[in-house]
Design a protein around this motif. Structure first.
Motif, mmCIF file in Angstrom:
data_model
loop_
_atom_site.group_PDB
_atom_site.id
_atom_site.type_symbol
_atom_site.label_atom_id
_atom_site.label_comp_id
_atom_site.label_asym_id
_atom_site.label_seq_id
_atom_site.Cartn_x
_atom_site.Cartn_y
_atom_site.Cartn_z
ATOM 1 N N ASN A 28 -12.164 -39.381 -44.757
ATOM 2 C CA ASN A 28 -12.649 -40.227 -45.841
ATOM 3 C C ASN A 28 -14.153 -40.427 -45.741
ATOM 4 O O ASN A 28 -14.704 -40.562 -44.642
ATOM 5 N N TYR A 29 -14.802 -40.468 -46.904
ATOM 6 C CA TYR A 29 -16.231 -40.758 -47.008
ATOM 7 C C TYR A 29 -16.376 -41.902 -48.014
ATOM 8 O O TYR A 29 -16.639 -41.662 -49.193
ATOM 9 N N GLY A 30 -16.151 -43.121 -47.547
ATOM 10 C CA GLY A 30 -16.132 -44.246 -48.477
ATOM 11 C C GLY A 30 -14.962 -44.100 -49.427
ATOM 12 O O GLY A 30 -13.811 -43.986 -48.992
ATOM 13 N N ASN A 31 -15.241 -44.077 -50.721
ATOM 14 C CA ASN A 31 -14.167 -43.952 -51.706
ATOM 15 C C ASN A 31 -13.791 -42.497 -51.999
ATOM 16 O O ASN A 31 -12.970 -42.219 -52.873
ATOM 17 N N VAL A 32 -14.374 -41.572 -51.252
ATOM 18 C CA VAL A 32 -14.020 -40.147 -51.391
ATOM 19 C C VAL A 32 -13.055 -39.767 -50.277
ATOM 20 O O VAL A 32 -13.363 -39.906 -49.091
ATOM 21 N N ARG A 59 -19.348 -35.356 -48.246
ATOM 22 C CA ARG A 59 -20.589 -36.153 -48.220
ATOM 23 C C ARG A 59 -21.320 -36.126 -49.563
ATOM 24 O O ARG A 59 -21.800 -37.156 -50.044
ATOM 25 N N SER A 61 -20.032 -35.340 -52.566
ATOM 26 C CA SER A 61 -19.223 -35.971 -53.612
ATOM 27 C C SER A 61 -19.392 -37.489 -53.576
ATOM 28 O O SER A 61 -19.388 -38.151 -54.625
ATOM 29 N N LYS A 62 -19.544 -38.037 -52.380
ATOM 30 C CA LYS A 62 -19.814 -39.474 -52.253
ATOM 31 C C LYS A 62 -21.133 -39.830 -52.932
ATOM 32 O O LYS A 62 -21.229 -40.860 -53.612
ATOM 33 N N GLN A 63 -22.126 -38.983 -52.770
ATOM 34 C CA GLN A 63 -23.412 -39.243 -53.434
ATOM 35 C C GLN A 63 -23.269 -39.179 -54.953
ATOM 36 O O GLN A 63 -23.862 -39.996 -55.671
ATOM 37 N N ASP A 66 -21.576 -42.370 -56.130
ATOM 38 C CA ASP A 66 -22.504 -43.509 -56.057
ATOM 39 C C ASP A 66 -23.530 -43.457 -57.184
ATOM 40 O O ASP A 66 -23.826 -44.479 -57.816
ATOM 41 N N THR A 73 -11.290 -44.228 -56.493
ATOM 42 C CA THR A 73 -11.076 -43.142 -55.531
ATOM 43 C C THR A 73 -11.377 -41.774 -56.142
ATOM 44 O O THR A 73 -11.020 -41.493 -57.286
#
Length: 315
Positions: A28-32, A59, A61-63, A66, A73
């Motif tokens: 998991n990368y936060g909500n990813v 990483r 996809s999290k950016q 954001d 999710t």
């Protein structure tokens, strides 16, 4: 001499017939959320480019999420296979961010919850840039995703199939051919891909970069001056890390590789090698002077001379 040769063959192939199982990684990368399933599983020293791409995609996809202000999710699923004759599968959907590809062969049934968007891909290889464009599209157009799914055959085996909802290749091509300023903005990020104390692997400027880890060496160290070279390429098949992590074999495809130890004098652009098996090459545990041993079947093996950049086949 014959007995010594026989002993060498035994030592090389004594661990050849080992069990092969699917590799599954969840991170998991936060909500990813990411799920990686692969038939490519040959020990921790042999790593495919597709496995490294999941770290990059998680990483970045999290950016994207954001920057688009998306708090729900994002599920990113990848399933790869060894054999090139399987059909690629793409599914962009909303409100089902459970692990789907993990259970598709067993007859997947949607569970409660799992809101957000999901990007599911089954293929031999992917482009990092293309997948990021799919992530951006899914977030921006999540209300339209269901209407883009069509009934598609999914083969459980050579004779058994089911129908699932998936996207057409034409629809995916329409997404990936469009320029994305957001993806262009983040694609050049540097992302570390290995915490090996001896060697470094990272992603930068849409390329993989292999290099020696010289952080702990003092300035002026002769070794540090010798090993400053880096090896860069946009994509590759897999790499093999040596037992002591002092060199890599990087396979650009099934039949070409490069040796890399940080010394540019030792690194050829590409060495061509014959191959019979679908399985990746294995590396002999011990380096013999300036020579290393490779094999992919008990029928023969190769001896590669690092200094002379020569490959010899022994049957």
């Amino acid at each position: 001499m014959k007995s010594i040769f026989s002993l060498l063959i035994f030592l090389i192939f004594s661990n050849y017939y080992t069990g092969h199982s699917t590799k599954t990684k969840i991170k998991n990368y936060g909500n990813v959320k990411t799920l990686y399933i692969s038939e490519f599983n040959f020990g921790e020293k042999t790593v495919s480019a597709e496995e490294l791409k999941m770290e990059i995609l998680g990483r970045l996809s999290k950016q994207i999420a954001d920057k688009l202000g998306f708090k729900d999710t994002v599920m990113l699923e990848r399933k790869t296979y060894l054999y090139p004759d399987k059909t690629s599968l793409f599914i962009l959907e909303k409100n089902d961010t459970n692990y789907k590809l993990l259970k598709l062969d067993e007859g997947y049934k949607k569970m409660q919850g799992g809101s957000g968007v999901a990007i599911r891909i089954q293929s031999q290889k992917v482009s990092v840039e293309d997948v990021l464009k799919m992530v951006e599209y899914a977030i921006k157009n999540r209300k339209k995703l269901h209407g883009k799914l069509i009934k598609t055959d999914y083969w459980l085996s050579e004779t058994d199939k089911i129908q699932i909802l998936a996207n057409s290749q034409e629809f995916i091509s329409e997404i990936t051919k469009v320029k994305s300023n957001l993806v262009d903005e983040i694609i050049n990020e540097q992302i570390p891909l290995s915490d090996n104390p001896t060697m470094k692997i990272f992603w930068k400027n849409n390329e993989f970069v292999f290099g020696m880890n010289l952080d702990k060496l003092k300035s002026g160290n002769d070794y540090a001056d010798l090993m400053k070279s880096q090896f860069r390429f946009c994509d590759f098949e897999y790499y093999i890390n040596s037992q002591d992590s002092y060199f890599f074999l990087i396979f650009h495809n099934a039949k070409t590789f490069s040796y890399f130890d940080g010394n540019e004098d030792n690194t050829p652009q590409k060495i061509t090698i014959e191959k019979k098996s679908w399985y990746p090459f294995r590396l002999g545990k011990e380096k013999i002077g300036t020579k290393i041993i490779l094999y992919d079947t008990p029928e023969y093996f190769y001896v590669y001379n690092i200094n002379k950049k020569l490959l010899q086949k022994i049957e």
